[in-house]
Design a protein around this motif. Structure first.
Motif, PDB file in Angstrom:
ATOM      1  N   GLN A  64      39.686 -29.519 -20.179  1.00 54.89           N
ATOM      2  CA  GLN A  64      39.960 -31.077 -20.660  1.00 54.89           C
ATOM      3  C   GLN A  64      41.258 -30.798 -21.338  1.00 54.89           C
ATOM      4  O   GLN A  64      42.240 -31.758 -21.211  1.00 54.89           O
ATOM      5  CB  GLN A  64      39.009 -31.623 -21.481  1.00 54.89           C
ATOM      6  N   ALA A  65      41.508 -30.007 -22.515  1.00 50.21           N
ATOM      7  CA  ALA A  65      42.705 -29.856 -23.164  1.00 50.21           C
ATOM      8  C   ALA A  65      43.981 -29.283 -22.586  1.00 50.21           C
ATOM      9  O   ALA A  65      45.062 -30.008 -22.582  1.00 50.21           O
ATOM     10  CB  ALA A  65      42.437 -28.994 -24.216  1.00 50.21           C
ATOM     11  N   GLU A  69      43.709 -27.339 -13.305  1.00 53.94           N
ATOM     12  CA  GLU A  69      43.367 -27.839 -11.959  1.00 53.94           C
ATOM     13  C   GLU A  69      41.881 -27.222 -11.607  1.00 53.94           C
ATOM     14  O   GLU A  69      41.333 -25.990 -12.423  1.00 53.94           O
ATOM     15  CB  GLU A  69      44.070 -27.080 -10.676  1.00 53.94           C
ATOM     16  N   PRO A  70      41.069 -28.337 -11.006  1.00 56.73           N
ATOM     17  CA  PRO A  70      39.475 -27.774 -10.782  1.00 56.73           C
ATOM     18  C   PRO A  70      39.358 -26.295 -10.090  1.00 56.73           C
ATOM     19  O   PRO A  70      38.286 -25.701 -10.500  1.00 56.73           O
ATOM     20  CB  PRO A  70      38.865 -28.531  -9.722  1.00 56.73           C
ATOM     21  N   LEU A  75      37.254 -20.977 -10.841  1.00 57.73           N
ATOM     22  CA  LEU A  75      37.637 -19.319 -10.856  1.00 57.73           C
ATOM     23  C   LEU A  75      37.031 -18.853 -12.260  1.00 57.73           C
ATOM     24  O   LEU A  75      36.523 -17.709 -11.997  1.00 57.73           O
ATOM     25  CB  LEU A  75      39.069 -19.140 -10.499  1.00 57.73           C
ATOM     26  N   LEU A  76      37.514 -19.350 -12.920  1.00 59.24           N
ATOM     27  CA  LEU A  76      37.125 -18.910 -14.544  1.00 59.24           C
ATOM     28  C   LEU A  76      35.526 -18.933 -14.689  1.00 59.24           C
ATOM     29  O   LEU A  76      34.855 -18.080 -15.404  1.00 59.24           O
ATOM     30  CB  LEU A  76      37.720 -19.504 -15.653  1.00 59.24           C
ATOM     31  N   PHE A  77      34.917 -19.779 -14.116  1.00 57.08           N
ATOM     32  CA  PHE A  77      33.456 -19.986 -14.086  1.00 57.08           C
ATOM     33  C   PHE A  77      32.897 -18.843 -13.128  1.00 57.08           C
ATOM     34  O   PHE A  77      31.986 -18.015 -13.742  1.00 57.08           O
ATOM     35  CB  PHE A  77      32.951 -21.345 -13.372  1.00 57.08           C
ATOM     36  N   THR A 105      47.493 -19.477 -11.695  1.00 56.88           N
ATOM     37  CA  THR A 105      45.922 -19.419 -11.484  1.00 56.88           C
ATOM     38  C   THR A 105      45.572 -17.856 -12.119  1.00 56.88           C
ATOM     39  O   THR A 105      46.363 -17.064 -12.136  1.00 56.88           O
ATOM     40  CB  THR A 105      45.445 -19.622 -10.197  1.00 56.88           C
ATOM     41  N   PRO A 106      44.447 -17.758 -12.430  1.00 61.31           N
ATOM     42  CA  PRO A 106      43.751 -16.442 -12.810  1.00 61.31           C
ATOM     43  C   PRO A 106      44.110 -15.315 -11.874  1.00 61.31           C
ATOM     44  O   PRO A 106      44.182 -14.181 -12.231  1.00 61.31           O
ATOM     45  CB  PRO A 106      42.422 -16.731 -13.169  1.00 61.31           C
TER      46      PRO A 106
END
Length: 109
Positions: A64-65, A69-70, A75-77, A105-106
């Motif tokens: 949120q902060a 992008e979803p 990916l972090l999840f 992106t990661p």
């Protein structure tokens, strides 16, 4: 980058390493439980559970902060549910904190 945004990413980074380590230790404890009389699964399960919940809360706050992008948040999840993924997430988030990633992106880390 606003302070709130930096703090959210920093909190997520700080919990990602211990969360990854607790997952690995839980796996080791599970093997030891089945092969020896040593049973630390209840304790490690609780520790890992608390760290995983913190990771998810901090992930949502960072999403949120930073208005990620979803795809990046997903990916972090996914990294959080892989045995060594927490370490990759921590490294990626550290690079983002230093400003090396920007909007990448990661997976690019």
């Amino acid at each position: 980058m606003p302070v709130k945004s930096v703090a959210a990413v920093h909190r997520l980074r700080l919990v990602s390493g211990p969360e990854g380590l607790s997952f690995l230790l839980l796996l080791v404890c599970s093997v030891l439980k089945r092969t020896t009389s040593f049973n630390a699964v209840p304790v490690m399960g609780m520790v890992h559970g608390v760290l995983f919940i913190l990771y998810l809360v901090f992930l949502v706050q960072a999403h949120q902060a930073r208005r990620w992008e979803p795809k990046r948040t997903l990916l972090l999840f996914v990294l959080s549910v892989l045995p060594t993924g927490g370490f990759f997430a921590e490294r990626t988030l550290a690079r983002e904190e230093r400003g090396e990633l920007g909007a990448a992106t990661p997976a690019a880390a």
